[in-house]
Design an enzyme around this catalytic site. Sequence first.
Site, short mmCIF file in Angstrom:
data_model
loop_
_atom_site.label_atom_id
_atom_site.label_comp_id
_atom_site.label_asym_id
_atom_site.label_seq_id
_atom_site.Cartn_x
_atom_site.Cartn_y
_atom_site.Cartn_z
N TYR A 72 8.09 24.29 -17.36
CA TYR A 72 8.64 22.70 -17.20
C TYR A 72 9.40 22.56 -15.82
O TYR A 72 9.19 21.55 -15.23
CB TYR A 72 9.11 22.36 -18.57
CG TYR A 72 9.39 20.71 -18.78
CD1 TYR A 72 8.11 20.15 -19.40
CD2 TYR A 72 10.17 20.22 -18.23
CE1 TYR A 72 8.21 18.81 -19.55
CE2 TYR A 72 10.43 18.74 -18.25
CZ TYR A 72 9.34 18.05 -19.04
OH TYR A 72 9.38 16.68 -19.20
N PHE A 124 -3.85 0.63 3.03
CA PHE A 124 -4.78 1.10 2.26
C PHE A 124 -4.81 0.25 0.91
O PHE A 124 -3.60 -0.29 0.65
CB PHE A 124 -4.55 2.75 1.76
CG PHE A 124 -5.79 3.25 0.91
CD1 PHE A 124 -6.96 3.53 1.54
CD2 PHE A 124 -5.39 3.55 -0.59
CE1 PHE A 124 -7.88 3.98 0.74
CE2 PHE A 124 -6.50 3.92 -1.21
CZ PHE A 124 -7.64 4.20 -0.59
N ASP A 125 -5.63 0.06 0.27
CA ASP A 125 -5.84 -0.98 -0.91
C ASP A 125 -5.05 -0.84 -2.10
O ASP A 125 -4.38 -1.55 -2.43
CB ASP A 125 -7.21 -1.28 -1.38
CG ASP A 125 -8.01 0.03 -1.80
OD1 ASP A 125 -7.51 0.96 -1.75
OD2 ASP A 125 -9.40 -0.12 -1.83
N ASP A 215 1.92 6.97 5.52
CA ASP A 215 0.93 7.17 4.62
C ASP A 215 0.02 8.33 5.04
O ASP A 215 -0.74 8.15 5.76
CB ASP A 215 0.27 5.84 4.30
CG ASP A 215 -0.78 5.93 3.27
OD1 ASP A 215 -1.10 6.97 2.67
OD2 ASP A 215 -1.30 4.76 2.73
N ALA A 217 -2.61 10.57 4.04
CA ALA A 217 -3.75 10.97 3.37
C ALA A 217 -4.37 12.06 4.21
O ALA A 217 -4.91 13.35 3.84
CB ALA A 217 -4.33 9.96 2.65
N HIS A 450 -16.21 -4.76 -7.88
CA HIS A 450 -17.01 -3.90 -7.37
C HIS A 450 -17.40 -2.65 -8.34
O HIS A 450 -18.38 -2.00 -8.07
CB HIS A 450 -16.59 -3.48 -5.98
CG HIS A 450 -15.40 -2.69 -5.86
ND1 HIS A 450 -14.26 -3.43 -5.92
CD2 HIS A 450 -15.26 -1.52 -5.51
CE1 HIS A 450 -13.20 -2.44 -5.87
NE2 HIS A 450 -13.69 -1.57 -5.66
C1 LIG Z 1 -6.71 7.76 -0.88
C2 LIG Z 1 -5.52 7.17 -0.43
C3 LIG Z 1 -4.44 6.66 -1.00
C4 LIG Z 1 -4.17 6.47 -2.46
O1 LIG Z 1 -4.48 7.80 -2.97
P1 LIG Z 1 -5.13 8.10 -4.35
O2 LIG Z 1 -4.80 9.83 -4.54
O3 LIG Z 1 -6.42 7.74 -4.40
O4 LIG Z 1 -4.25 7.52 -5.37
C5 LIG Z 1 -3.27 5.98 -0.15
N1 LIG Z 1 -3.51 5.89 0.95
C6 LIG Z 1 -4.50 6.32 1.68
C7 LIG Z 1 -4.59 6.07 3.09
C8 LIG Z 1 -5.58 6.85 0.94
O5 LIG Z 1 -6.68 7.50 1.69
#
Ligand SMILES: *Cc1c(COP(=O)(O)O)cnc(C)c1O
Length: 458
Positions: A72, A124-125, A215, A217, A450
């Site tokens: 943990y 991002f959304d 951000d 990703a 959607h």
């Molecule tokens: C996928 C993504 C997110 C959100 O991440 P999740 O793991 O789907 O919650 C945020 N910003 C960008 C640019 C992404 O591609």
Amino acid sequence: MNLPFAEAYKIKSVEAIYRSNREEREAWIKEANFNLFNLKSKYVFIDLLTDSGTGSMSQNQWAALMQGDESYAGASSYYNLKEAVKDIFGFDYFLPTHQGRAAENVLFSALVKENDVVPGNSHFDTTKGHIEFRKAIATDCTINEAFDTEAEHPFKGNLDLNKLEEVYKTTEKGKIPFTVVTITNNSSGGQPVSVQNMRDVYELSHNYDIPVLYDSARFAENAYFIKLREKEFENHSIKEIVAEMYKYADMMTMSSKKDGIVNMGGLIGLKNEEVFKQASVFNIMFEGFITYGGMSGRDMNALAVGLQEVMEFDYLETRVKQVEYLGNKLIEAGIPIQKPIGGHAIFVNAVKFLPNVPKEQYIAQTLAIELYKEAGIRGVEIGTLLADRDPETRENRYPKLELLRLAIPRRVYTNNHMDVIAAGLINIFERRESYTKGYEIVEEAHILRHFTVKLKEI
Ligand SMILES: *Cc1c(COP(=O)(O)O)cnc(C)c1O
């Protein structure tokens, strides 16, 4: 004869996929009310719905997974991941979370207040969602070239410094908690941001005392494009480029489901101890104790390996060239796609592709359904269904672009699969004049329709 380009890996474990026929697919998609999210994955031959959490892990990731420490508190897996975050991005403070939007939820709970303004490049959304949920405003400062699918620009993800400074000048002091730089810029088509732009954004923002958040990703795909397109970095390793990129960030959130090459996970990286302390409280409340934050020890271990592996040039070249391979086949056939080709997906301009389908009948969705029927391929509509209705008038919002996105999972499909995708689309393209009708909505949810919308043929 030059040797052709081939994948820089071989396959050790495989999963069978069913090659259905058109008759079966026509029945299944009808049963699914013409919504591709409603399809069972076993009815899909090539799944291009998303590149998120759908990649294949390497043998080293699977080996690391077996050594996961599920304690943990104070697990070795946590320290492995913490060290990777420090080594790669340079952040002293780190919090694991269960995915990217969870990282946003935790960090924004600490930093974003009502009436705040958060500028960025096509947020991002989920990022936008977490800003607007807190009654703050997400202001898009992406360069104009990003919205023209035909315009060639090496860094279409860049922020426009004039737009950004305008927001800084016109917003009350203390109301901008940070500026978001999304790398790569997902919403504008997986387009990269240059190091020069990162430096400029950082300098401008720090002149106004505003921190910068990446951000992150697809940080490694972004670095690959920098190596290819930004002269200063042509002889740098990807790891050196990433280190340079993150000099100009004060914090990061990341969905590890993309360039972490794991199926689930996220993280926050920070330079500021005070922000780390504030965010830790929310991490404990929403995600779990700060040494696991909603992740299993085994998953943190696999992620620590994935973050290093994703920066290997041979891997990245294989990855991006596969997307380009598909894109170039489509371009050769005259199919209108977003240019230049991005890092993780192909975006087909559905309005140009199906000129005779009225916009009220969901053009990109019509194309997505046709591609499924034709070849068992599942893409996703980035168009009117996704854009939802105006909250006031309840009329459809017609977005600037009506796109079919084909996202390519990492290390999953071969170029033979890319050939099938191209052939499927080309077949439809050859018959494009004959498509004159689309779909109408039978049932829809109030927001995010959607995912669950039910449609019928007109
Ligand atoms: C996928 C993504 C997110 C959100 O991440 P999740 O793991 O789907 O919650 C945020 N910003 C960008 C640019 C992404 O591609």
